[in-house]
Design an enzyme around this catalytic site. Structure first.
Site, PDB file in Angstrom:
ATOM      1  N   SER A  30       0.801  -1.223   0.000  1.00  0.00           N
ATOM      2  CA  SER A  30       0.000   0.000   0.000  1.00  0.00           C
ATOM      3  C   SER A  30       0.834   1.274   0.000  1.00  0.00           C
ATOM      4  CB  SER A  30      -0.952   0.010   1.202  1.00  0.00           C
ATOM      5  OG  SER A  30      -0.239  -0.098   2.425  1.00  0.00           O
ATOM      6  N   ASP A 320      -3.241   8.046   8.103  1.00  0.00           N
ATOM      7  CA  ASP A 320      -4.191   7.157   8.772  1.00  0.00           C
ATOM      8  C   ASP A 320      -3.412   6.256   9.727  1.00  0.00           C
ATOM      9  OD1 ASP A 320      -3.000   5.237   7.162  1.00  0.00           O
ATOM     10  OD2 ASP A 320      -4.712   4.974   5.829  1.00  0.00           O
ATOM     11  N   HIS A 323      -0.388   4.711   7.230  1.00  0.00           N
ATOM     12  CA  HIS A 323       0.351   5.341   6.143  1.00  0.00           C
ATOM     13  C   HIS A 323       0.742   6.790   6.420  1.00  0.00           C
ATOM     14  CE1 HIS A 323      -2.431   2.258   4.453  1.00  0.00           C
ATOM     15  NE2 HIS A 323      -1.283   1.840   3.926  1.00  0.00           N
TER      16      HIS A 323
END
Length: 366
Positions: A30, A320, A323
């Protein structure tokens, strides 16, 4: 964290009427995903809702797991390279591959096929390599095998993943790996698998490759929220150090064994740890909680339209629970640009192509 030197100066080559550039092929999770999971209909690891992408382009979600750019975006932009397009982007075709390269990174993906299984759909590294092999077939059909071999052998490769193998596998009791292995044997298992994967990439033409190390995983907001005192979880961060040490040794060994291989390890642990430990030194006010959160409910896991945003996103290290923010990514990118001597197109290596081996099977839902 994972990212640096996926970038090169352009050298234009005349290939059957096409201007073939030296491009990048990115494999990751991600932290590097630029839209693959957005196009996986059953994936639970997506960044498809506001406020993801709020500081990028038109401000709408684009598949990146941050408010703005990834580190890969930033470094590539600063070096003057086009951004590799997500493999599942609707615009993907042969010309896009030749012009931009491809990004196979997938949120929730890991070195191991079993990692991140509860996300339902994600691309493990084995799956990403399978997709890359398909990309090669398409390019061969477009420009012929001889020129395609040169195109892929001249390209630059980045492998940037591994944190999910700990956070969303080994450190979770629901996974069998958490009780089949101890810390050292699990890292050994990861290294054996990663070594096999890098050998496959080499046989597919990857000669200039960089693997990025892990940051202090125990200090991401999620891990702090799950701790009893709100502090970093040392076990997770120590596992990252073990991984980095083992990967460094493995890459040095591989480079001596594989013909014409130029493999490097991008160490970023100390940098990221210093940013988290001394945020004000780098212009941040907060390095322990996310900018986007669901009021006082922690961990919120993802950023959603009902979430609340911090007043100044540039003052937060984390966007978040997992990340970094665009600002943190920019800081890391700038420091990495200064720290590493990036692999450039003009230090090319001549070599003979190797036959493609059988790819290790991936799980059906990867």
């Amino acid at each position: 964290m994972k990212f640096c030197a996926i970038f090169v100066l352009f050298i234009v080559l005349a290939i059957n009427g096409y201007d073939c550039k030296i491009v990048q092929f990115i494999f990751g999770d991600s932290l590097s995903d630029v839209g693959n999971n957005k196009n996986l209909p059953r994936s639970l690891a997506t960044a498809n809702l506001p406020f993801y992408g709020i500081d990028f382009g038109n401000g709408l979600p684009n598949g990146r797991f941050t408010n703005g750019r990834t580190v890969s975006d930033i470094i590539g932009d600063k070096i003057g390279l086009p951004r590799p397009v997500a493999f599942l982007d609707p615009s993907m075709n042969e010309d896009v591959i030749l012009e931009n390269g491809v990004n196979y990174a997938s949120g929730g993906g890991g070195i191991l096929n079993e990692t991140g299984g509860y996300f339902i759909q994600r691309f493990s590294l084995w799956k990403q390599i399978e997709l890359f092999q398909g990309t090669q077939d398409v390019v061969v059909a477009k420009i012929g095998k001889k020129e395609a071999d040169k195109f892929f052998q001249d390209a630059r490769y980045v492998v940037a993943l591994g944190s999910n193998d700990f956070i969303n596998n080994y450190l979770m009791p629901v996974y069998s790996d958490s009780w089949k292995y101890n810390d050292q044997t699990f890292v050994d298992y990861l290294m054996e698998t990663l070594e096999s994967q890098l050998k496959v990439l080499h046989s597919l033409g990857a000669r200039k490759l960089m693997v990025f190390g892990l940051g202090p995983m125990g200090c991401i907001p999620l891990q702090r929220a799950l701790s009893l005192d709100g502090n970093c979880q040392n076990k997770a961060s120590n596992l990252a150090k073990r991984f980095n040490k083992a990967a460094t040794t493995m890459l040095l060994d591989l480079e001596t064994k594989l013909p014409n291989a130029s493999y490097r390890f991008g160490e970023a642990y100390d940098l990221v740890n210093d940013v988290i430990t001394n945020p004000k030194k780098y212009g941040f006010d907060n390095s322990d909680s996310p900018c986007c959160s669901f009021y006082r409910i922690r961990p919120a896991l993802t950023c959603i339209p009902a979430s609340t945003l911090c007043k100044d996103r540039s003052k937060y290290v984390f966007w978040d629970e997992y990340h970094p923010t665009d600002k943190a990514n920019e800081l890391v990118a700038n420091i990495l640009i200064k720290r590493f001597d990036f692999m450039r197109a003009d230090d090319g290596i001549s070599h003979a192509p190797s036959p493609a081996p059988d790819i290790s099977p991936s799980s059906d839902n990867n």
